[in-house]
Design a protein around this motif. Structure first.
Motif, PDB file in Angstrom:
ATOM      1  N   ILE A  38       0.870  -1.172   0.000  1.00 35.38           N
ATOM      2  CA  ILE A  38       0.000   0.000   0.000  1.00 35.38           C
ATOM      3  C   ILE A  38       0.901   1.214   0.000  1.00 35.38           C
ATOM      4  O   ILE A  38       1.776   1.360   0.848  1.00 35.38           O
ATOM      5  CB  ILE A  38      -0.934   0.008   1.212  1.00 35.38           C
ATOM      6  N   GLY A  84       0.425   4.997  -0.010  1.00 33.81           N
ATOM      7  CA  GLY A  84      -0.503   6.118   0.086  1.00 33.81           C
ATOM      8  C   GLY A  84      -1.911   5.653  -0.233  1.00 33.81           C
ATOM      9  O   GLY A  84      -2.465   4.825   0.489  1.00 33.81           O
ATOM     10  N   ASP A  85      -2.461   6.124  -1.349  1.00 35.29           N
ATOM     11  CA  ASP A  85      -3.822   5.770  -1.716  1.00 35.29           C
ATOM     12  C   ASP A  85      -3.865   4.771  -2.865  1.00 35.29           C
ATOM     13  O   ASP A  85      -4.878   4.616  -3.521  1.00 35.29           O
ATOM     14  CB  ASP A  85      -4.576   7.051  -2.111  1.00 35.29           C
ATOM     15  N   ALA A  86      -2.730   4.107  -3.105  1.00 37.15           N
ATOM     16  CA  ALA A  86      -2.685   3.199  -4.254  1.00 37.15           C
ATOM     17  C   ALA A  86      -2.062   1.857  -3.866  1.00 37.15           C
ATOM     18  O   ALA A  86      -1.251   1.765  -2.949  1.00 37.15           O
ATOM     19  CB  ALA A  86      -1.870   3.842  -5.373  1.00 37.15           C
ATOM     20  N   TRP A  87      -2.501   0.811  -4.579  1.00 40.07           N
ATOM     21  CA  TRP A  87      -1.889  -0.499  -4.416  1.00 40.07           C
ATOM     22  C   TRP A  87      -0.705  -0.615  -5.361  1.00 40.07           C
ATOM     23  O   TRP A  87      -0.765  -0.163  -6.499  1.00 40.07           O
ATOM     24  CB  TRP A  87      -2.886  -1.611  -4.764  1.00 40.07           C
TER      25      TRP A  87
END
Lengths: 324, 442
Positions: B220, B222-225
């Protein structure tokens, strides 16, 4: 001769007792609908609704926001025809379709050929132990496909196969049935083993209903057993052969149990070996019920087109003589 | 044939209908929602879905000492079916239990579906200290939340037939180079014998092997995989096993087949890289070889290092539908960290607890199948503390099924190049699946 046979095959009984339907209907107009109700309810809830729901799902998809963690990050939205686009352009799907077509070319002729052969043999005059033979040939059909695939799987695995063991004792190396080039035949073998009995019974029943006067006439004309089989029996049971072919085609396109059971035993059966396996994988392993629904619809339409196309093609030929 | 095929079709469509018929109501089980108030003296009833053996008897220990909170075990068929059931209940908006035994690799999928509650606030501050970092990472998914309490750990170890090793005068391998050498010696001495097999059916094992080399397939950011299946660390592992298969000194047929069972029992498979639960499998499949097996820590990539991966293992999670989250979290913490709970898990349910403080006291006797190795659990405890961190993704199932197909082909082709190619295929399919679902990826 032809007119006689055609009587057997398709002409309706000539006189129906006439219950004067007009007056009945007037007396109790709702009765037929009441009688139809259970069947209609069953059909609607167990067939029509699931089909419509599948069609609905095939037009939907899930969209995820960001990481997709936590509630509210997934929403179901309309997908238009994009699921269909993905299915039809998916190389795995196309190769699975080609694979089962090849599989069908092996299974159907072999299975029906053997079924016809056994049916003719059982029907011939000189055969002994008829009841017993019929039972033995029919028995594999009573074994569920999962069980028979497990049994055959044991026989195919070199480490536990008695055939490999016996061959080793005499110094022969057998080919491995689940090797890349042979695995299709290994699966076809299970289907043939299980399917011959059912088809044999269908064809045998059709043979038994041929009136014996036909044979007498043929013998008087100098036919031997082989000629009777070729000139009388096979033409007469042609409709049954066509029906069993259609059944065979449908089950071929929907082959699932055999390769699914054998898959864990070998590297050579992928999770998308047959179209139905791919649907199962997408729906239950990959949690993507939407594209699985689209693939199901495509497969159903293909099955429909193929079986009806085949019926039209052969029926014209098989029954052409009737219209002469 | 026709009848059974049709049967499976019907079953398929019925279950498809069932699965999705409940999908109408969107889930509103927000984590951290208020628990239902309980009056003082009122008994809290909790429902616990679990499949570990004898879990009801393990839970009995809790029920006897905690009259206010009563836990009822609802036995499940296994990890995957239970996950499917829970996801269905979550979509339907009701029907989920309070507690759920959840495998580590399934946690991201369940969290992504909103099925689990964040119980960080309900746990005491000491819980984390009971577990190895790698295991704790699996229940936080590398975020600030805590989605479950680790229940059993499954560190990878090396199991081998000590009698065969003694006879051929092979030393127990401590590095992967030595393992390869041992594989060659064993296969050279008897062409039918192998030190192991590369199984294209067991993505979990391969993930654990790459984990040992420092790979983490998802992350993970931040806001992304991020997806790192095709990383240098994984490539090295794939290349290594592909090389051994290409050389022919390691078998290429799958595990858990009748053929593999018989090879273990007959002694043509003389080693197994597996997890701490292996004795149970060996006892069931290779009964004739009882007492001949020994266990050692995993061979290492760098000599003198001390790292392992894991294969399986599960946690105790609190569901988002639970009306008594605090009580459920209290039970989960007791079961997996208290001396009584851990002892019950180890001795009644026969699992290897993830807890590192109380497990040693609970497990003093080696498993019966390894009765000649009194230090079995000491080895296991040492290894369990060294599992590397690893993050599973929200589409682990997609990656695993891609593994089956890609590595099945590679194993059959017996070429090391095909093994690394298979990794690339897995990476592509996994990323594509994330993207097409709308996940933000990096």
């Amino acid at each position: 001769m032809t007119s006689l046979t055609n009587d057997r095959v398709s002409s309706p009984p000539e006189k129906l007792p006439d219950p004067s339907p007009g007056s009945r209907r007037a007396r109790n107009p709702r009765a037929p609908y009441v009688f139809m109700l259970p069947a209609v309810v069953l059909f609607v809830f167990s067939i029509a609704v699931p089909i419509m729901y599948t069609a609905f799902l095939s037009l939907r998809t899930v969209k995820v926001q960001g990481l997709g963690l936590g509630p509210g990050s997934r929403t179901e939205v309309w997908a238009g025809l994009s699921n269909y686009g993905r299915t039809l352009s998916d190389g795995d799907f196309l190769s699975s379709v080609l694979r089962v077509l090849g599989y069908g070319l092996v299974v159907i002729p072999v299975m029906l050929g053997l079924a016809l052969l056994f049916a003719l043999l059982l029907d011939s005059v000189r055969v002994r132990a008829r009841r017993f033979s019929r039972l033995v040939i029919f028995m594999p059909y009573a074994v569920p496909a999962v069980i028979s695939s497990l049994l055959w799987g044991f026989l195919y695995l070199p480490a536990v196969s008695p055939f490999t063991y016996a061959a080793d004792q005499v110094g022969v190396t057998l080919p491995q049935p689940m090797a890349p080039g042979l695995v299709l035949f290994a699966i076809a073998n299970i289907a043939v083993w299980g399917g011959v009995g059912f088809n044999m019974i269908v064809l045998y029943t059709a043979l038994r209903s041929i009136p014996s006067e036909l044979y007498e006439a043929a013998r008087i004309d100098g036919c031997n057993e082989l000629q009777i089989a070729w000139r009388i029996k096979i033409p007469v049971i042609l409709p049954s052969l066509i029906m069993t072919s259609v059944f065979g085609m449908i089950t071929t396109l929907q082959v699932f149990a055999e390769p699914t059971v054998l898959r864990p035993l070998t590297n050579n059966i992928s999770t998308s070996w047959s179209p139905l396996m791919m649907i199962y994988r997408d729906a239950f392993t990959r949690n993507d019920i939407y594209s699985a629904s689209a693939t199901s619809v495509v497969l159903a339409v293909a099955t429909f087109v193929l079986s009806f196309g085949f019926l039209r093609l052969v029926q014209n030929r098989a029954f052409a003589q009737e219209n002469r | 044939m026709r009848r059974t095929l049709r049967g499976s079709l019907v079953a398929l469509s019925v279950s498809a209908l069932f699965l999705t018929a409940c999908s109408g109501g969107s889930s509103d089980g927000a984590s951290g929602s208020q628990d239902e108030a309980t009056k003082p003296g009122e008994k809290v009833e909790l429902n616990f879905w679990a499949w570990a053996p004898e879990m009801d008897k393990t839970v009995e220990v809790w029920n006897e000492s905690h009259p206010d909170i009563h836990v009822t075990v609802n036995k499940q068929d296994g990890g995957d079916p239970a996950v499917t059931k829970l996801l269905t209940a979550t979509k339907a908006g009701s029907g989920a239990p309070d507690l759920m035994q959840a495998e580590y690799q399934a946690l991201p999928t369940m969290v992504a579906a909103g099925a689990l509650a964040d119980i960080k606030g309900d746990l005491s501050g000491e819980a984390q200290g009971h577990f190895a970092d790698g295991v704790w990472n699996a229940v936080t998914l590398g975020t600030d939340a805590v989605y479950a309490v680790p229940q059993d750990a499954a560190p990878l170890m090396f199991f081998y037939r000590s009698d065969v090793f003694d006879k051929l005068k092979i030393k127990v391998p401590t590095t992967w180079d030595e393992y390869a050498q041992a594989a060659r010696t064993i296969h050279k001495a008897d062409k039918k014998k192998y030190l192991g097999t590369f199984s294209a059916n067991d993505a979990g094992l391969f993930a654990g092997l790459t984990q040992q080399n420092g790979a983490s397939w998802w992350g993970i950011d931040g806001d992304a995989w991020s997806v790192n299946i095709d990383s240098d660390a994984s490539r090295k592992v794939a290349q290594y096993w592909g090389g051994l298969v290409e050389e022919g000194v390691i078998d290429n047929t799958p595990m858990y087949t009748p053929g593999w069972n018989s090879a273990l029992n007959k002694g043509t498979q003389v080693g197994w890289v597996s997890a701490v639960w292996a004795p149970g499998v060996l006892a069931g499949n290779a009964a004739d070889t009882k007492g001949k097996w020994k266990v050692a820590p995993m061979p290492q990539w760098t000599s003198g290092a001390n790292v392992s991966g894991s294969w399986g293992g599960s946690s105790t999670a609190v569901t988002s539908q639970s009306k008594h989250k605090a009580a459920a979290a209290e039970f989960a913490e007791w079961l997996n960290t208290s001396a009584d709970g851990v002892k019950a898990l180890a001795t009644i349910s026969n699992v290897y607890p993830a807890d590192q403080k109380n497990t040693a006291a609970a497990l003093t006797e080696p498993p019966a199948f390894f009765k000649d190795q009194p230090d079995f659990y000491e080895v296991a405890a040492k290894v369990a503390g060294t599992t590397a961190p690893f993050t599973y993704g929200p589409n682990t199932n997609v990656a695993y099924s891609a593994f089956n197909d890609a590595f099945g082909k590679a194993a059959q082709s017996k070429s090391a190049a095909a093994f690394t190619q298979a990794l690339t295929t897995m990476q592509t399919q996994t990323v594509e699946d994330l993207k097409s679902s709308g996940f933000t990826t990096k």
